[in-house]
Structures are given as C-alpha cells and as structure tokens.
Design a protein around this motif. Structure first.
Motif, mmCIF file in Angstrom:
data_model
loop_
_atom_site.group_PDB
_atom_site.id
_atom_site.type_symbol
_atom_site.label_atom_id
_atom_site.label_comp_id
_atom_site.label_asym_id
_atom_site.label_seq_id
_atom_site.Cartn_x
_atom_site.Cartn_y
_atom_site.Cartn_z
ATOM 1 N N PRO A 1 -51.495 10.868 -14.773
ATOM 2 C CA PRO A 1 -50.398 11.413 -15.573
ATOM 3 C C PRO A 1 -50.011 12.845 -15.167
ATOM 4 O O PRO A 1 -48.831 13.197 -15.193
ATOM 5 N N GLU A 2 -50.984 13.651 -14.786
ATOM 6 C CA GLU A 2 -50.695 15.042 -14.411
ATOM 7 C C GLU A 2 -49.862 15.102 -13.128
ATOM 8 O O GLU A 2 -48.873 15.836 -13.040
ATOM 9 N N LEU A 3 -50.233 14.296 -12.122
ATOM 10 C CA LEU A 3 -49.470 14.242 -10.878
ATOM 11 C C LEU A 3 -48.074 13.676 -11.145
ATOM 12 O O LEU A 3 -47.081 14.154 -10.607
ATOM 13 N N SER A 4 -47.995 12.665 -12.000
ATOM 14 C CA SER A 4 -46.716 12.061 -12.357
ATOM 15 C C SER A 4 -45.784 13.096 -12.978
ATOM 16 O O SER A 4 -44.606 13.198 -12.611
ATOM 17 N N THR A 5 -46.301 13.885 -13.900
ATOM 18 C CA THR A 5 -45.502 14.934 -14.542
ATOM 19 C C THR A 5 -45.041 15.953 -13.519
ATOM 20 O O THR A 5 -43.867 16.346 -13.504
ATOM 21 N N ALA A 6 -45.935 16.368 -12.631
ATOM 22 C CA ALA A 6 -45.573 17.349 -11.602
ATOM 23 C C ALA A 6 -44.484 16.793 -10.685
ATOM 24 O O ALA A 6 -43.527 17.493 -10.342
ATOM 25 N N ALA A 7 -44.605 15.519 -10.308
ATOM 26 C CA ALA A 7 -43.628 14.900 -9.400
ATOM 27 C C ALA A 7 -42.249 14.824 -10.048
ATOM 28 O O ALA A 7 -41.227 14.954 -9.370
#
Length: 115
Positions: A81-87
C-alpha cells in the motif's frame, strides 16, 4: 500521454511499458485497487532482483519484489500500500524500477497513468 520515445504504451498484459536504461522496454502492470505491482521481465531466468525505489525529497525507500511462477512465465510481484500511494502521488515522487540480472543493472522511471 506524450512520450519522447517510440514504444507501445501498453504491453500484452495491459500494463504500461517502462523504458530501461539500455533502451529496451519492460511491462509493469499496476492494479492500484489491489496495491499490486507485477513486472514482466524480458528474460526472467537471468533476473536476480527487481525493486522499485521511491524518492520524495531526500527520503529514499526501496521495495523488493518476489519472483512468482505463473502458468506461462515467471513474473516479479509486490503488494504494498505504501508503494502504491507513492506511485499514485505523481509529480512530487520519483519512482525508479531497478532490475538486476546476469547482464547487469537496468533502471527505468515508473510513471502511474490513471485510467
């Protein structure tokens, strides 16, 4: 989207094509509703590591993918989820795809394209 190079916008699995530092393209499928990234490496048997590195200002974080064998090939996948939000943040975040293989290290910029 305007790109300054000529390559297909989507790969055979519906993902976006990321141009790598050697001029080749790799398909990255991002299911943002699942926070799932899938990288279809060109020669997965040679690949030893796939990761994405996010840079927000001076803050840098690495996300390592796991190799998964599917019915027709090997892919590298990560649910985060953290990488998804950053992307999905766009402009303020630099997301770099890094593929390490027997042939060396290739990098490319991942840009999320909302549909």
């Amino acid at each position: 989207h305007d790109h300054d190079h000529d390559h297909p916008e989507h790969g055979e699995h519906g993902g976006h094509m990321v141009e790598l530092s050697d001029g080749s393209d790799v398909e990255v499928l991002f299911a943002d509703d699942l926070d799932l990234f899938t990288v279809f490496a060109n020669d997965p048997d040679k690949v030893s590591k796939v990761e994405m590195i996010t840079k927000i200002g001076d803050d840098e974080k690495s996300y390592e993918f796991e190799k998964t064998v599917t019915f027709d090939s090997s892919v590298f996948a990560l649910t985060d989820p953290e990488l998804s939000t950053a992307a999905k943040m766009g402009e303020g975040v630099d997301v770099e795809l890094v593929i390490t293989s027997e042939d060396g290290v290739l990098t490319g910029r991942f840009e999320h394209h909302a549909h």
